[in-house]
Design a protein around this motif. Sequence first.
Motif, PDB file in Angstrom:
ATOM      1  N   PHE A  82      12.383  -2.339   0.385  1.00  0.00           N
ATOM      2  CA  PHE A  82      11.829  -1.078  -0.104  1.00  0.00           C
ATOM      3  C   PHE A  82      11.630  -0.131   1.078  1.00  0.00           C
ATOM      4  CE2 PHE A  82      10.673  -3.750  -3.692  1.00  0.00           C
ATOM      5  CZ  PHE A  82      10.843  -2.895  -4.780  1.00  0.00           C
ATOM      6  N   PRO A  83      12.109   1.078   0.983  1.00  0.00           N
ATOM      7  CA  PRO A  83      11.914   2.015   2.091  1.00  0.00           C
ATOM      8  C   PRO A  83      10.434   2.335   2.324  1.00  0.00           C
ATOM      9  CG  PRO A  83      12.869   3.123   0.177  1.00  0.00           C
ATOM     10  CD  PRO A  83      12.924   1.658  -0.101  1.00  0.00           C
ATOM     11  N   GLN A  84       9.627   2.247   1.269  1.00  0.00           N
ATOM     12  CA  GLN A  84       8.197   2.506   1.437  1.00  0.00           C
ATOM     13  C   GLN A  84       7.547   1.462   2.350  1.00  0.00           C
ATOM     14  OE1 GLN A  84       9.975   2.062  -1.377  1.00  0.00           O
ATOM     15  NE2 GLN A  84       8.835   2.818  -3.163  1.00  0.00           N
ATOM     16  N   LEU A  85       8.104   0.249   2.358  1.00  0.00           N
ATOM     17  CA  LEU A  85       7.568  -0.828   3.184  1.00  0.00           C
ATOM     18  C   LEU A  85       8.279  -0.901   4.527  1.00  0.00           C
ATOM     19  CD1 LEU A  85       7.204  -3.619   0.458  1.00  0.00           C
ATOM     20  CD2 LEU A  85       5.381  -2.228   1.454  1.00  0.00           C
ATOM     21  N   GLY A  86       9.585  -0.721   4.488  1.00  0.00           N
ATOM     22  CA  GLY A  86      10.347  -0.742   5.724  1.00  0.00           C
ATOM     23  C   GLY A  86      10.797  -2.135   6.120  1.00  0.00           C
ATOM     24  N   GLU A  87      11.779  -2.171   6.961  1.00  0.00           N
ATOM     25  CA  GLU A  87      12.307  -3.443   7.451  1.00  0.00           C
ATOM     26  C   GLU A  87      11.237  -4.157   8.279  1.00  0.00           C
ATOM     27  OE1 GLU A  87      15.252  -6.166   7.348  1.00  0.00           O
ATOM     28  OE2 GLU A  87      15.731  -4.087   6.779  1.00  0.00           O
ATOM     29  N   GLY A  88      11.128  -5.460   8.077  1.00  0.00           N
ATOM     30  CA  GLY A  88      10.186  -6.260   8.855  1.00  0.00           C
ATOM     31  C   GLY A  88       8.808  -6.399   8.245  1.00  0.00           C
ATOM     32  N   THR A  89       8.504  -5.660   7.172  1.00  0.00           N
ATOM     33  CA  THR A  89       7.207  -5.823   6.504  1.00  0.00           C
ATOM     34  C   THR A  89       7.233  -7.091   5.670  1.00  0.00           C
ATOM     35  OG1 THR A  89       6.813  -3.440   6.410  1.00  0.00           O
ATOM     36  CG2 THR A  89       5.582  -4.801   4.878  1.00  0.00           C
ATOM     37  N   ALA A 114     -10.425  -0.897  -0.209  1.00  0.00           N
ATOM     38  CA  ALA A 114     -11.105  -1.737   0.768  1.00  0.00           C
ATOM     39  C   ALA A 114     -10.406  -1.723   2.116  1.00  0.00           C
ATOM     40  CB  ALA A 114     -11.195  -3.170   0.252  1.00  0.00           C
ATOM     41  N   ALA A 115      -9.089  -1.555   2.098  1.00  0.00           N
ATOM     42  CA  ALA A 115      -8.330  -1.561   3.348  1.00  0.00           C
ATOM     43  C   ALA A 115      -8.276  -0.194   4.014  1.00  0.00           C
ATOM     44  CB  ALA A 115      -6.898  -2.041   3.075  1.00  0.00           C
ATOM     45  N   ALA A 116      -8.834   0.820   3.358  1.00  0.00           N
ATOM     46  CA  ALA A 116      -8.713   2.184   3.868  1.00  0.00           C
ATOM     47  C   ALA A 116      -9.378   2.355   5.229  1.00  0.00           C
ATOM     48  CB  ALA A 116      -9.320   3.169   2.866  1.00  0.00           C
ATOM     49  N   ASN A 117     -10.406   1.554   5.515  1.00  0.00           N
ATOM     50  CA  ASN A 117     -11.136   1.698   6.774  1.00  0.00           C
ATOM     51  C   ASN A 117     -10.527   0.905   7.927  1.00  0.00           C
ATOM     52  OD1 ASN A 117     -13.086   3.361   5.547  1.00  0.00           O
ATOM     53  ND2 ASN A 117     -14.241   1.578   4.838  1.00  0.00           N
ATOM     54  N   VAL A 118      -9.454   0.173   7.654  1.00  0.00           N
ATOM     55  CA  VAL A 118      -8.807  -0.617   8.696  1.00  0.00           C
ATOM     56  C   VAL A 118      -7.896   0.286   9.516  1.00  0.00           C
ATOM     57  CG1 VAL A 118      -7.306  -2.580   9.174  1.00  0.00           C
ATOM     58  CG2 VAL A 118      -8.909  -2.673   7.250  1.00  0.00           C
ATOM     59  N   ASP A 119      -7.970   0.159  10.816  1.00  0.00           N
ATOM     60  CA  ASP A 119      -7.137   0.991  11.691  1.00  0.00           C
ATOM     61  C   ASP A 119      -5.649   0.707  11.455  1.00  0.00           C
ATOM     62  OD1 ASP A 119      -9.391   2.099  12.820  1.00  0.00           O
ATOM     63  OD2 ASP A 119      -9.449   0.698  14.510  1.00  0.00           O
ATOM     64  N   GLY A 120      -4.876   1.761  11.341  1.00  0.00           N
ATOM     65  CA  GLY A 120      -3.429   1.630  11.211  1.00  0.00           C
ATOM     66  C   GLY A 120      -2.944   1.235   9.838  1.00  0.00           C
ATOM     67  N   VAL A 121      -3.815   1.208   8.827  1.00  0.00           N
ATOM     68  CA  VAL A 121      -3.385   0.812   7.490  1.00  0.00           C
ATOM     69  C   VAL A 121      -2.475   1.877   6.894  1.00  0.00           C
ATOM     70  CG1 VAL A 121      -5.366   1.840   6.311  1.00  0.00           C
ATOM     71  CG2 VAL A 121      -4.164  -0.070   5.246  1.00  0.00           C
ATOM     72  N   LYS A 122      -1.469   1.444   6.147  1.00  0.00           N
ATOM     73  CA  LYS A 122      -0.590   2.328   5.405  1.00  0.00           C
ATOM     74  C   LYS A 122      -0.633   1.921   3.937  1.00  0.00           C
ATOM     75  CE  LYS A 122       3.164   1.410   7.612  1.00  0.00           C
ATOM     76  NZ  LYS A 122       4.593   1.467   8.046  1.00  0.00           N
ATOM     77  N   VAL A 123      -0.256   2.832   3.088  1.00  0.00           N
ATOM     78  CA  VAL A 123      -0.236   2.565   1.652  1.00  0.00           C
ATOM     79  C   VAL A 123       1.175   2.814   1.145  1.00  0.00           C
ATOM     80  CG1 VAL A 123      -1.159   3.179  -0.602  1.00  0.00           C
ATOM     81  CG2 VAL A 123      -2.661   3.178   1.388  1.00  0.00           C
ATOM     82  N   ALA A 124       1.734   1.780   0.503  1.00  0.00           N
ATOM     83  CA  ALA A 124       3.078   1.883  -0.061  1.00  0.00           C
ATOM     84  C   ALA A 124       2.978   1.961  -1.583  1.00  0.00           C
ATOM     85  CB  ALA A 124       3.918   0.672   0.343  1.00  0.00           C
ATOM     86  N   LYS A 125       3.544   3.007  -2.157  1.00  0.00           N
ATOM     87  CA  LYS A 125       3.518   3.179  -3.611  1.00  0.00           C
ATOM     88  C   LYS A 125       4.792   2.589  -4.194  1.00  0.00           C
ATOM     89  CE  LYS A 125       2.970   6.641  -7.260  1.00  0.00           C
ATOM     90  NZ  LYS A 125       1.926   5.848  -7.950  1.00  0.00           N
ATOM     91  N   LEU A 126       4.607   1.623  -5.080  1.00  0.00           N
ATOM     92  CA  LEU A 126       5.746   0.973  -5.733  1.00  0.00           C
ATOM     93  C   LEU A 126       5.608   1.150  -7.242  1.00  0.00           C
ATOM     94  CD1 LEU A 126       5.810  -2.387  -3.728  1.00  0.00           C
ATOM     95  CD2 LEU A 126       7.162  -0.339  -3.302  1.00  0.00           C
TER      96      LEU A 126
END
Length: 237
Positions: free
Chosen positions: A125-132, A40-52
């Motif tokens: 998590f490096p997939q998310l990054g600092e500040g997420t 559902a979020a795939a169409n949002v501009d600037g969305v990223k996907v973090a695999k955990l």
Amino acid sequence: MALAAAHHRARAAHDSSRSKNLRVYGTALWEAQHEELVSAAANVDGVKVAKLGGYQLPVISGNALFPLRYADRAGVPVAEACLPLPVSEQRERLFGAHAPEVEPPTPFLDDSWAELDLPVGYEVFPQLGEGTELVVVAYACNLEAGVLHVEWGRAEHVGNGELRWGEHTPLPLSTPHRAAESELSVIGAHTAEQRWDAVNEPDLPLSLRKPSDEKLDVPPQTEHHPDEPYFQENDQD
């Protein structure tokens, strides 16, 4: 809604398995909730996907959306939502490193008590990054009724699965039932326009008499019985 789609997938899995318990439904819902939220979020501009590990989280504008089914009935306050036990190390780290700190409802009376509530340091998590920052999407849902209630907000894990909630907001439900009602309204309006008594009547002649009768000035007959002689009097051959 992504969560409604996840419920329908889980319900389909339950029905196809013919299971007599909710184990299949719960497992399928857990899998589908992450997938549908990412989709559902795939169409949002600037969305990223973090695999955990075994699931993915969509990250939008520095906010990672974490779905959490917290109840199977309506009316349960989201403030009672907890992480299922036992809490995995990954979830401990996820909430410890990325969930915001929430002020306790009753502040400590003196500094001697504050050290009892010191948060444990966790590596991000490096997939998310600092500040997420982690945003919890908490929802109530069950096999028969589907999604009953959804809220999202910020929650801190204070231990043993317990969450301390900060700001949280209800989200509107968008279920297939309501979509069906909308579709029926449209169909109903269309049908009303196409009713047999709503169309223009055809241009039918007012007289159904034969041309010869009209020339002879014979009064019209609405019904003729076979056992009665049919004749007309006139002064023409």
